[in-house]
Design a protein around this motif. Structure first.
Motif, PDB file in Angstrom:
ATOM      1  N   GLN A 554      19.828  92.537  45.116  1.00 50.79           N
ATOM      2  CA  GLN A 554      19.182  91.982  43.913  1.00 50.79           C
ATOM      3  C   GLN A 554      18.637  93.074  42.996  1.00 50.79           C
ATOM      4  O   GLN A 554      18.178  92.794  41.897  1.00 50.79           O
ATOM      5  N   SER A 555      18.663  94.345  43.462  1.00 53.07           N
ATOM      6  CA  SER A 555      18.127  95.428  42.627  1.00 53.07           C
ATOM      7  C   SER A 555      19.063  95.686  41.448  1.00 53.07           C
ATOM      8  O   SER A 555      20.155  95.123  41.374  1.00 53.07           O
ATOM      9  N   TYR A 556      18.611  96.590  40.543  1.00 53.98           N
ATOM     10  CA  TYR A 556      19.464  96.935  39.389  1.00 53.98           C
ATOM     11  C   TYR A 556      20.795  97.480  39.872  1.00 53.98           C
ATOM     12  O   TYR A 556      21.851  97.159  39.352  1.00 53.98           O
ATOM     13  N   MET A 557      20.700  98.332  40.923  1.00 51.92           N
ATOM     14  CA  MET A 557      21.944  98.929  41.412  1.00 51.92           C
ATOM     15  C   MET A 557      22.875  97.860  41.944  1.00 51.92           C
ATOM     16  O   MET A 557      24.086  97.906  41.719  1.00 51.92           O
ATOM     17  N   GLY A 558      22.285  96.894  42.649  1.00 54.44           N
ATOM     18  CA  GLY A 558      23.084  95.799  43.170  1.00 54.44           C
ATOM     19  C   GLY A 558      23.765  95.031  42.048  1.00 54.44           C
ATOM     20  O   GLY A 558      24.946  94.686  42.133  1.00 54.44           O
ATOM     21  N   ILE A 560      24.463  96.183  38.994  1.00 58.16           N
ATOM     22  CA  ILE A 560      25.533  97.029  38.406  1.00 58.16           C
ATOM     23  C   ILE A 560      26.731  97.031  39.349  1.00 58.16           C
ATOM     24  O   ILE A 560      27.882  96.867  38.941  1.00 58.16           O
ATOM     25  N   GLY A 561      26.444  97.237  40.649  1.00 59.75           N
ATOM     26  CA  GLY A 561      27.509  97.311  41.651  1.00 59.75           C
ATOM     27  C   GLY A 561      28.368  96.062  41.660  1.00 59.75           C
ATOM     28  O   GLY A 561      29.595  96.150  41.721  1.00 59.75           O
ATOM     29  N   HIS A 562      27.728  94.894  41.570  1.00 63.26           N
ATOM     30  CA  HIS A 562      28.516  93.658  41.587  1.00 63.26           C
ATOM     31  C   HIS A 562      29.346  93.513  40.327  1.00 63.26           C
ATOM     32  O   HIS A 562      30.426  92.908  40.365  1.00 63.26           O
ATOM     33  N   ALA A 563      28.853  94.100  39.203  1.00 61.81           N
ATOM     34  CA  ALA A 563      29.645  94.064  37.969  1.00 61.81           C
ATOM     35  C   ALA A 563      30.880  94.953  38.121  1.00 61.81           C
ATOM     36  O   ALA A 563      31.948  94.649  37.594  1.00 61.81           O
ATOM     37  N   ILE A 564      30.718  96.059  38.853  1.00 58.23           N
ATOM     38  CA  ILE A 564      31.842  96.996  39.027  1.00 58.23           C
ATOM     39  C   ILE A 564      32.821  96.488  40.090  1.00 58.23           C
ATOM     40  O   ILE A 564      34.008  96.782  40.044  1.00 58.23           O
ATOM     41  N   GLU A 565      32.333  95.723  41.029  1.00 59.40           N
ATOM     42  CA  GLU A 565      33.118  95.365  42.213  1.00 59.40           C
ATOM     43  C   GLU A 565      34.534  94.848  41.917  1.00 59.40           C
ATOM     44  O   GLU A 565      35.482  95.274  42.583  1.00 59.40           O
ATOM     45  N   PRO A 566      34.716  93.970  40.900  1.00 55.45           N
ATOM     46  CA  PRO A 566      36.081  93.489  40.661  1.00 55.45           C
ATOM     47  C   PRO A 566      37.077  94.617  40.384  1.00 55.45           C
ATOM     48  O   PRO A 566      38.261  94.501  40.695  1.00 55.45           O
ATOM     49  N   VAL A 567      36.592  95.734  39.782  1.00 62.11           N
ATOM     50  CA  VAL A 567      37.508  96.841  39.464  1.00 62.11           C
ATOM     51  C   VAL A 567      37.886  97.599  40.731  1.00 62.11           C
ATOM     52  O   VAL A 567      39.021  98.066  40.879  1.00 62.11           O
ATOM     53  N   VAL A 568      36.910  97.758  41.670  1.00 61.85           N
ATOM     54  CA  VAL A 568      37.181  98.600  42.829  1.00 61.85           C
ATOM     55  C   VAL A 568      37.624  97.806  44.068  1.00 61.85           C
ATOM     56  O   VAL A 568      38.123  98.390  45.015  1.00 61.85           O
ATOM     57  N   PRO A 570      40.199  95.829  44.545  1.00 57.97           N
ATOM     58  CA  PRO A 570      41.617  95.992  44.909  1.00 57.97           C
ATOM     59  C   PRO A 570      41.899  97.312  45.619  1.00 57.97           C
ATOM     60  O   PRO A 570      42.932  97.472  46.246  1.00 57.97           O
ATOM     61  N   LEU A 571      40.991  98.266  45.502  1.00 57.52           N
ATOM     62  CA  LEU A 571      41.197  99.545  46.181  1.00 57.52           C
ATOM     63  C   LEU A 571      40.586  99.504  47.579  1.00 57.52           C
ATOM     64  O   LEU A 571      40.667 100.467  48.326  1.00 57.52           O
ATOM     65  N   GLY A 572      39.905  98.404  47.901  1.00 59.82           N
ATOM     66  CA  GLY A 572      39.331  98.265  49.232  1.00 59.82           C
ATOM     67  C   GLY A 572      37.877  98.670  49.318  1.00 59.82           C
ATOM     68  O   GLY A 572      37.354  98.813  50.412  1.00 59.82           O
ATOM     69  N   TYR A 573      37.195  98.872  48.166  1.00 56.63           N
ATOM     70  CA  TYR A 573      35.821  99.352  48.225  1.00 56.63           C
ATOM     71  C   TYR A 573      34.838  98.215  47.965  1.00 56.63           C
ATOM     72  O   TYR A 573      35.107  97.327  47.166  1.00 56.63           O
ATOM     73  N   ASP A 574      33.665  98.306  48.603  1.00 56.11           N
ATOM     74  CA  ASP A 574      32.618  97.327  48.308  1.00 56.11           C
ATOM     75  C   ASP A 574      31.802  97.820  47.107  1.00 56.11           C
ATOM     76  O   ASP A 574      32.086  98.887  46.551  1.00 56.11           O
ATOM     77  N   TRP A 575      30.777  97.063  46.727  1.00 60.43           N
ATOM     78  CA  TRP A 575      30.064  97.415  45.503  1.00 60.43           C
ATOM     79  C   TRP A 575      29.284  98.706  45.642  1.00 60.43           C
ATOM     80  O   TRP A 575      29.109  99.441  44.687  1.00 60.43           O
ATOM     81  N   ARG A 576      28.834  99.037  46.870  1.00 55.05           N
ATOM     82  CA  ARG A 576      28.074 100.288  47.043  1.00 55.05           C
ATOM     83  C   ARG A 576      28.988 101.484  46.805  1.00 55.05           C
ATOM     84  O   ARG A 576      28.623 102.449  46.135  1.00 55.05           O
ATOM     85  N   THR A 577      30.201 101.440  47.355  1.00 54.59           N
ATOM     86  CA  THR A 577      31.154 102.527  47.137  1.00 54.59           C
ATOM     87  C   THR A 577      31.523 102.613  45.662  1.00 54.59           C
ATOM     88  O   THR A 577      31.655 103.708  45.105  1.00 54.59           O
ATOM     89  N   ALA A 623      28.895  99.560  58.012  1.00 55.77           N
ATOM     90  CA  ALA A 623      28.822  98.691  56.827  1.00 55.77           C
ATOM     91  C   ALA A 623      29.911  97.633  56.899  1.00 55.77           C
ATOM     92  O   ALA A 623      31.041  97.911  57.289  1.00 55.77           O
ATOM     93  N   THR A 624      29.545  96.397  56.546  1.00 53.47           N
ATOM     94  CA  THR A 624      30.534  95.319  56.626  1.00 53.47           C
ATOM     95  C   THR A 624      30.571  94.518  55.327  1.00 53.47           C
ATOM     96  O   THR A 624      29.637  94.532  54.543  1.00 53.47           O
ATOM     97  N   TRP A 625      31.674  93.824  55.147  1.00 54.67           N
ATOM     98  CA  TRP A 625      31.788  92.836  54.077  1.00 54.67           C
ATOM     99  C   TRP A 625      30.974  91.612  54.510  1.00 54.67           C
ATOM    100  O   TRP A 625      30.644  91.483  55.696  1.00 54.67           O
ATOM    101  N   PRO A 626      30.684  90.692  53.566  1.00 52.86           N
ATOM    102  CA  PRO A 626      29.905  89.512  53.959  1.00 52.86           C
ATOM    103  C   PRO A 626      30.539  88.756  55.132  1.00 52.86           C
ATOM    104  O   PRO A 626      29.839  88.168  55.958  1.00 52.86           O
ATOM    105  N   ASP A 627      31.892  88.784  55.259  1.00 56.12           N
ATOM    106  CA  ASP A 627      32.511  88.027  56.353  1.00 56.12           C
ATOM    107  C   ASP A 627      32.572  88.820  57.655  1.00 56.12           C
ATOM    108  O   ASP A 627      33.201  88.397  58.628  1.00 56.12           O
TER     109      ASP A 627
END
Lengths: 693, 83
Positions: A554-558, A560-568, A570-577, A623-627
């Motif tokens: 829920q932080s700012y980084m989170g 921003i990260g979720h906004a970036i996530e769709p771009v990364v 497909p490369l296999g990265y989560d929002w933190r990466t 580190a894991t994905w939500p699933d």
């Protein structure tokens, strides 16, 4: 302050002498073309006078073939904007190569400036059995000659004495060309004099000796002057006499005359030690075997030997983190210091020993003379993609950092080759990528030996290099410029024992600048990243207040990260990466910091006694994905490595490319193309890998 | 006339640096071609004695104790004779 210029053939030891005269620590090396720009320093004479000393790029002649040589010519002829013509010129000559270097000395003497000849490397000349008669040489040239040995500091004080006030008298030329050419020179001098041109004799000789200087329009050169020279030269050419040919022959004749009386060479024709070493190192087959084995040894050492100092830094960072945690009470400030600053900066500084190790080997190659041999070997491969072996020297420097590598392309004579080399240089993996590679390779190959890790690292370097060559081959038809491939011509200097004192000084300087960067830019970004992940704080009583990972989301980084996530994704990265990748555009090393900061929230799950680095890797592995699937599978790590090989995450490089190519089009095009290519390559690795596995 | 024959013979014995075999001591007779000014600047000038150390796509010559790597295209522009 009066100016004194240091000039001479490449690899004659100008920068070594410059360092000895000024106490500076400019980069030196045992190959042609180390200095590519004008460097100045302050010289103090024993009498207390101060002069500005200019170290100019080395050149074979004042008729420039490459941008670095042009700098020297323009400074000496007073054509350089914003720079006065130097008052005295110190011409540095390699005594063991007098016959070859005197040609350039004549060109400098013809300028009519006070000249002092610094006869460097006299020890080498003596070893080779060359007897130089200093008095006779000085008489024949009409300038003071000072023998010296700049690397040992011998004769440096004599040079200081020679260039003190009053300056030596102005030199004048000692050769004479064919009668008709002599007449033409006198006629042109008279015309230029009446037009009020400064240094008419120097300009007249240079205009007739260099057809490019009189025909091509150049900044700082008067068009009227060129017109007069063209008229006079045309008259000569019509009578069957090319002035440049005649002048160049007259100079070489005089060189030979002088060498016959003043520099006797005994035992010519016997093989020297360097010749014998070259028989192996440049052998068409064994040369390559030795090259590959050397490179593998370098990479192996980076992992195996650097392990020890890295361990010390690692436990230091861990101990500091524990000590601070113990000293401070829980709260935002402790979190900032421990999770933000120590984790963020520590995750980069740990890799300093590996960086220094790589720089040490590059330093060894530069000072022993192996650099030019490597370029010679590479010419065979590089010519197949339309690049000259000469391009290998700037590319090799780019393994340390792309910026000096791009600057080093100034030694290349073909503009087209130069542009191609600049465009591909950032794909040579620089030392800023090393911390990222090392972190990820350690995760990918946990438990494997140093040899396997070294092979993978070598593979990454090779991947960048090979793709760069293919890109050059594809790009070549699109770059404007003459199709004629510049001929390969390169000096292979005698092997020298590496100057360890210089290498250590150079390494300390690099270590300091790395730590400075870690303490300023990276520290700043770490604080910013920490703030982004800590705020806004979840309200008391909400589920996020209890759960650290939820609060992070829920932080700012989170956000921003979720906004970036769709771009990364497909490369296999989560929002933190993904966030770490974006932060790495500020500086590549920040990738490690960003991950260290964002995974620091999960810290409590791990044992306290683990090393800092091991802990970070364990956090990432957990580190894991939500699933519940792990984020960092070997495939994701591989895709990340490929992304880092190709992405141009370095804005200073883009600024330097803009300056060196003079166009934003190339600089931004390169940035865009490399970023897109990096994404595509990482995408393909992940997607194809997922299908196969 | 004898002088003419002698000169012709001398020219006949001259080959290009690229054609000369490795390991020979050579003397430069003449430079011909576009790059001859550049060659003179780096030390390949008339009457200079050089030795060709190795052959290949780029050859290595020793000129006044320095090894120079030179492409065949450049070697074609240097006419040499055996010493």
């Amino acid at each position: 302050m009066e100016t004194i210029a240091l000039v001479g053939n490449p690899n004659s030891g100008k920068t070594t002498l410059f360092n000895a005269l000024t106490g500076a620590n400019q980069k030196t090396g045992n190959y042609a073309g180390v200095t590519v720009s004008r460097v100045s320093g302050v010289l103090r004479t024993p009498h207390g006078n101060q002069y500005e000393l200019l170290d100019l790029p080395g050149c074979y002649s004042l008729s420039p073939n490459s941008p670095d040589e042009r700098i020297t010519r323009d400074v000496l002829l007073g054509n350089q904007e914003g720079a006065e013509c130097p008052e005295v010129v110190v011409c540095v000559v390699d005594a063991s190569n007098l016959e070859r270097h005197l040609y350039f000395v004549f060109q400098v003497i013809d300028l009519g400036l006070p000249v002092v000849l610094a006869l460097n490397k006299v020890d080498l000349a003596e070893k080779q059995g060359i007897r130089i008669n200093i008095e006779l040489l000085s008489e024949e040239l009409g300038v003071p000659v000072v023998p010296c040995q700049a690397n040992k500091g011998k004769g440096v004080i004599d040079i200081k004495h020679a260039i003190r006030h009053p300056f030596p008298h102005q030199s004048s030329r000692t050769w004479s060309a064919d009668k008709a050419v002599e007449k033409a020179i006198i006629k042109l001098i008279e015309q230029l004099k009446s037009d009020g041109v400064s240094a008419p004799e120097a300009q007249a000789i240079h205009l007739l000796a260099d057809s490019a200087y009189r025909t091509e329009s150049q900044p700082g050169v008067d068009g009227g002057m060129q017109k007069q020279a063209i008229d006079i030269a045309d008259t000569l050419i019509r009578s069957g006499l090319a002035p440049e040919e005649s002048i160049s022959k007259a100079r070489t004749r005089k060189v030979q005359e002088i060498c016959q009386v003043a520099a006797r060479r005994q035992d010519a024709g016997t093989l020297t030690l360097s010749d014998r070493i070259d028989q192996f190192l440049l052998h068409p087959f064994f040369g390559w075997v030795i090259f590959v084995v050397l490179m593998l040894m370098v990479f192996w050492t980076i992992f195996r030997v650097a392990e020890y100092p890295m361990g010390w830094v690692d436990s230091g960072v861990g101990a500091l983190s524990d000590w601070v945690s113990g000293m401070m009470s829980e709260g935002d400030v402790r979190s900032l210091v421990v999770d933000g600053i120590i984790a963020g900066v520590g995750s980069v500084v740990i890799f300093l020993p590996q960086i220094l190790m790589l720089l040490f080997f590059i330093g060894l190659m530069e000072t022993t003379g192996y650099m030019s041999r490597a370029a010679f070997l590479m010419d065979n491969i590089m010519s197949k993609v339309g690049l000259s072996g000469k391009a290998f020297l700037p590319l090799l420097s780019s393994y340390a950092c792309a910026i000096p590598g791009i600057m080093a392309t100034r030694t290349m004579d073909s503009a087209k080759q130069r542009l191609l080399t600049i465009m591909i240089a950032p794909w040579m993996s620089c030392t800023a990528r090393l911390p990222v590679y090392a972190l990820l390779i350690g995760m990918l190959l946990a438990g494997q030996g140093a040899l396997v890790q070294a092979l993978v690292l070598a593979g990454l370097y090779l991947l960048g290099t090979v793709t760069a060559f293919i890109a050059a081959w594809l790009l070549a038809p699109r770059v404007k410029g003459s199709e004629e491939v510049a001929h390969f011509m390169m000096e292979l200097p005698a092997y020298a024992v590496p100057d360890l004192k210089y290498i250590v000084r150079h390494l300390l300087e690099r270590a300091w600048s790395f730590l400075y960067k870690a303490g300023t830019v990276i520290l700043g970004i770490c604080i910013l990243l920490w703030a982004l992940q800590t705020y806004p704080k979840p309200k008391e009583g909400t589920p996020a207040a209890e759960d650290a990972s939820l609060a992070l989301e829920q932080s700012y980084m989170g956000q921003i990260g979720h906004a970036i996530e769709p771009v990364v994704k497909p490369l296999g990265y989560d929002w933190r990466t993904g966030t770490a990748l974006v932060a790495a555009f500020a500086a590549r090393e920040v990738f490690n910091s960003s991950l260290a900061i964002s995974y620091s929230v999960d810290e409590e799950e791990f044992e306290e006694d683990d090393d800092f680095l091991a802990q970070l890797r364990a956090q990432m592995a957990a580190a894991t994905w939500p699933d519940g699937r792990p984020v960092y599978t070997p495939l994701t790590t591989l895709s990340l490595l490929v992304f880092f090989v190709y992405a141009l995450q370095c804005l200073p490089t883009t600024a330097v490319v803009r300056r060196e190519t003079g166009s934003w089009k190339w600089a931004l095009g390169q940035l865009g193309a490399m970023s897109v290519f990096a994404w595509l390559a990482a995408f393909l690795v992940f997607q194809i890998g997922s299908l196969l596995l | 006339m004898i002088a003419d024959i002698a000169r012709d013979l001398k020219i006949d014995t001259a080959t290009t640096l690229s054609q000369a075999s490795a390991g020979c001591q050579l003397r430069i007779r003449q430079l011909e071609g576009k790059a001859c000014k550049r060659l003179r600047e780096i030390g390949f000038c008339e009457e200079m004695e050089i030795s060709k150390l190795s052959d290949g796509r780029n050859m290595i010559c020793s000129v006044c104790g320095t090894r120079m790597a030179l492409s065949r295209k450049l070697g074609d522009q240097v006419l040499v004779e055996m010493v």
